[in-house]
Design an enzyme around this catalytic site. Structure first.
Site, PDB file in Angstrom:
ATOM      1  N   ASN A   1     -12.401  -1.092  -0.875  1.00 12.55           N
ATOM      2  CA  ASN A   1     -11.705  -1.685   0.275  1.00 12.55           C
ATOM      3  C   ASN A   1     -12.366  -1.218   1.568  1.00 12.55           C
ATOM      4  O   ASN A   1     -12.650  -0.024   1.729  1.00 12.55           O
ATOM      5  CB  ASN A   1     -10.238  -1.238   0.282  1.00 12.55           C
ATOM      6  N   GLU A   2     -12.594  -2.140   2.462  1.00 15.15           N
ATOM      7  CA  GLU A   2     -13.170  -1.804   3.780  1.00 15.15           C
ATOM      8  C   GLU A   2     -14.280  -0.761   3.643  1.00 15.15           C
ATOM      9  O   GLU A   2     -14.263   0.273   4.298  1.00 15.15           O
ATOM     10  CB  GLU A   2     -12.072  -1.379   4.773  1.00 15.15           C
TER      11      GLU A   2
ATOM     12  N   GLU B   1      -6.245  -9.076   3.660  1.00  7.63           N
ATOM     13  CA  GLU B   1      -5.410  -8.389   4.663  1.00  7.63           C
ATOM     14  C   GLU B   1      -5.369  -9.258   5.907  1.00  7.63           C
ATOM     15  O   GLU B   1      -6.417  -9.570   6.486  1.00  7.63           O
ATOM     16  CB  GLU B   1      -5.952  -7.002   4.999  1.00  7.63           C
TER      17      GLU B   1
ATOM     18  N   GLU C   1       0.838  -1.205   0.000  1.00  2.00           N
ATOM     19  CA  GLU C   1       0.000   0.000   0.000  1.00  2.00           C
ATOM     20  C   GLU C   1       0.870   1.251   0.000  1.00  2.00           C
ATOM     21  O   GLU C   1       2.020   1.221   0.460  1.00  2.00           O
ATOM     22  CB  GLU C   1      -0.898  -0.029   1.263  1.00  2.00           C
TER      23      GLU C   1
ATOM     24  N   TYR D   1      -6.757  -8.962  11.518  1.00  2.00           N
ATOM     25  CA  TYR D   1      -5.399  -8.749  12.014  1.00  2.00           C
ATOM     26  C   TYR D   1      -5.223  -9.380  13.395  1.00  2.00           C
ATOM     27  O   TYR D   1      -6.169  -9.455  14.179  1.00  2.00           O
ATOM     28  CB  TYR D   1      -5.097  -7.249  12.100  1.00  2.00           C
TER      29      TYR D   1
ATOM     30  N   GLN E   1       2.202  -6.110   5.401  1.00  3.06           N
ATOM     31  CA  GLN E   1       2.419  -5.709   4.030  1.00  3.06           C
ATOM     32  C   GLN E   1       3.853  -6.026   3.612  1.00  3.06           C
ATOM     33  O   GLN E   1       4.675  -6.311   4.464  1.00  3.06           O
ATOM     34  CB  GLN E   1       2.157  -4.233   3.868  1.00  3.06           C
TER      35      GLN E   1
HETATM   36  O1  AHR Z   1      -2.986  -2.567   6.166  1.00  2.00           O
HETATM   37  C1  AHR Z   1      -3.239  -1.370   6.816  1.00  2.00           C
HETATM   38  C2  AHR Z   1      -4.704  -0.965   6.738  1.00  2.00           C
HETATM   39  O2  AHR Z   1      -5.478  -1.871   7.444  1.00  2.00           O
HETATM   40  C3  AHR Z   1      -5.341  -0.953   5.379  1.00  2.00           C
HETATM   41  O3  AHR Z   1      -5.085   0.228   4.686  1.00  2.00           O
HETATM   42  C4  AHR Z   1      -6.774  -1.072   5.678  1.00  2.00           C
HETATM   43  O4  AHR Z   1      -7.506  -1.677   4.645  1.00  2.00           O
HETATM   44  C5  AHR Z   1      -6.799  -1.853   6.973  1.00  2.00           C
HETATM   45  O5  AHR Z   1      -7.608  -1.276   7.927  1.00  2.00           O
END
Ligand code: AHR
Length: 500
Positions: free
Chosen positions: A183-184, A307, A36, A250, A356
């Site tokens: 995205n999101e 992600e 990103e 995450y 990432q």
């Molecule tokens: O990966 C960091 C961020 O995490 C991304 O930009 C977003 O899609 C997510 O919240």
């Protein structure tokens, strides 16, 4: 290196490979990545510009390309993330000195000069041998803008967009196999309700076309972790329009976004809680997949975990908006566990993209100006690349639990596959930081070799001065009797075995 089972005090475990019951094909895209416009990922981590003293090919750093190529990255997602929904692709084409700047509002409020745009991203993908996966702008972009981007990249016809591409130096269209429609969208991508996004997805998606023989798979924005209602809404209202539905999850050691935990300063309690958190991925996939099964029993729609990875408090002294964190042996185990989980769910999970690639979150590579080092996570991806495209072999494990406080975890976490050359690969993580496991393996294979990743300390990591503190070692001698081979898996380690 010889691992002697005699001298080590170890828990006794049994592992059986169900070699006669092969499962699904492990899509290589499960080993995908994500880069990103965030912190030092694209700028400095990948793009240094043609005039940089750092060796580069058309502005892209050679050392990073070399390391990424070796990982066999199948697919790379770009330009975001949250950045994608404020990115206007036409700002990132044409002569660089004429490209407008913008403010990267999500990530540190820094100025983005747009020097890394569509042509540079496609060049990066070609240099590392990865398929491009572009995420389009639904949050602040128009349908026309999204439609024209795909046309610009993939069409061979005569049109203003293709003329523009040719004027910018690229005659032939590129292939674009994957496209994310926002995205999101439940958060940074527009704060939409699922019903509203489902309609938006249907509308934008209508104009993401196949040009000139290119076939683009379209992915809808999926749920945030355990938001099963999002998946239910999207599947009930838009499943027939999509090729994939994403999922973001995450791993935070504490599970608390305001105090996530340090990447390097942690004790056994946080080591253990990190794995409790990361193992939630298995349950999340199972539950989202159950909903998908209701609307898509033939499993045509892939679950795209685009992600995932660890997210800690940023390294002290660094820009909080840059999400720079260290990467230790703990991250290696998190990577191993998640890749095992994705392998085991290969009937539904067709792509995953760790967040990432360079210098951000659970990165493969960390850079400091001209210096580069590979993280423990890099080594796991490199060791696990043997699973890409192979056929899942179910694994049965009998082993004591790894307990701490009131919570218990499986001590070992494994997955296995058989490749086209009939080699079987077994990957096992030992989550216990204090206890080795003596694993007796069946059936008996004629030859056995392996690679092991471990270190002397749970927070061990590679630095520019000690870049190989966490590095895989070859193992080629094992104990065996008539029916089984035995292997000792040291505490806090990841082992990948090749069995023939
Ligand atoms: O990966 C960091 C961020 O995490 C991304 O930009 C977003 O899609 C997510 O919240």
């Amino acid at each position: 290196m010889t691992i002697s089972t005699a001298s080590v005090s170890a828990s006794d475990c049994k592992l059986r490979l169900r070699v006669n019951e092969p499962g699904c094909r492990i899509n290589p895209n499960i080993y995908g990545h994500f880069a990103e416009h965030l912190g030092r990922c694209v700028y400095e981590g990948i793009w240094v510009g043609e005039d940089s003293p750092i060796p580069n090919t058309r502005g892209i750093r050679k050392d990073v390309v070399g390391a990424l190529k070796y990982l066999h990255i199948p697919v790379l997602r770009w330009p975001g993330g949250c950045f994608a929904d404020e990115y206007h692709w036409k700002d990132g084409i044409g002569p660089r000195e004429k490209r407008p700047t913008m403010i990267n509002t999500h990530w540190g409020g820094v100025s983005e000069n747009n020097h890394f745009g569509t042509h540079e991203f496609m060049d990066l993908c070609e240099q590392i041998g990865a398929a491009p996966y572009i995420c389009g702008n639904v949050g602040s972009g128009t349908v026309q803008e999204m439609m024209q981007w795909v046309e610009y990249i993939t069409s061979d016809a005569e049109s203003p967009m293709t003329q523009l591409r040719r004027n910018n130096g690229r005659h032939e269209p590129w292939k674009l196999p994957y496209f994310g429609v926002g995205n999101e969208s439940w958060g940074c991508g527009g704060n939409m309700r699922p019903e509203y996004y489902a309609d938006n997805f249907r509308r934008y998606n209508t104009y993401v076309k196949n040009y000139s023989g290119n076939r683009v798979e379209r992915f809808a924005c999926g749920a945030n972790g355990a938001d099963f209602n999002w998946t239910e809404s999207l599947m009930s209202q838009a499943a027939s329009h999509m090729n994939g539905l994403s999922l973001h999850f995450y791993t935070l050691p504490t599970g608390n976004w305001s105090l996530k935990g340090s990447s390097t300063v942690f004790g056994e309690e946080e080591w253990h809680s990190t794995f409790v958190q990361t193992l939630r991925m298995d349950d999340l996939i199972t539950r989202h997949a159950e909903i998908m099964d209701k609307y898509d029993p033939s499993k045509r729609v892939g679950l795209i975990v685009d992600e995932w990875g660890t997210w800690y408090d940023v390294e002290p002294g660094t820009n909080p908006g840059f999400l720079y964190q260290q990467n230790t042996l703990r991250d290696a185990l998190v990577a191993a566990i998640n890749l095992n989980i994705f392998n085991r769910h290969c009937d539904r999970v067709t792509m995953a993209n760790i967040a990432q690639t360079v210098n951000v979150l659970q990165a493969m590579i960390l850079t400091d100006k001209e210096r580069i080092r590979l993280t423990p996570t890099y080594h796991v991806f490199e060791m696990y690349k043997v699973h890409q495209g192979a056929t899942l072999i179910p694994v049965e494990l009998e082993c004591p639990e790894y307990r701490l406080g009131g919570a218990s975890l499986p001590m070992l976490h494994a997955s296995a596959s058989r490749d086209a050359a009939n080699r079987t690969h077994l990957s096992i993580a030992n989550l216990d930081p204090n206890q080795a496991a003596r694993v007796s393996l069946t059936p008996l294979f004629a030859s056995l070799k392996g690679r092991l990743l471990t270190a002397d300390d749970i927070s061990a990591h590679n630095t520019f001065d000690a870049p190989s503190r966490v590095h895989p070692r070859q193992i080629d001698e094992f104990e065996r009797d008539n029916n089984a081979a035995a292997v000792v898996i040291p505490s806090k380690s990841v082992l990948v075995l090749e069995l023939e």
